[in-house]
Design a protein around this motif. Sequence first.
Motif: not given
Length: 121
Positions: A80-83, A117-121
Amino acid sequence: MGEHVPLHCTASGKLFLAHLPPKQREPLLAQLNLKPMTGNTLTSVTALQAECDAIAAAGYAVDREEFIEGLLALAVPVRDPEGTVRAALAVHAPRSRLSFEQALERLPAMQAAAEKMSRLL
């Protein structure tokens, strides 16, 4: 739908374990039933802890016929954006079709897909 599989002998399961904070991972490892699924399954907490440390350092996990004989799997984290690892992207194939070396050749493409995919979270 879906199926529950053991954490200790699947690429995705080990990936999730490896990315838990040590204060969460250590008690969980001590509680897991490290049932041998094949002759390659890690069945000691010490071995699984070492595998988790290696996975965290490498950034990917492998199932070397640990869950099902003849099946190889490679998993990378989706963060996710926080890693924080929120999902895993994995590929599974019979060893007769995909060697460990061939799986590693696909690692950059899998990591790129996981990043998207991470950018979609």
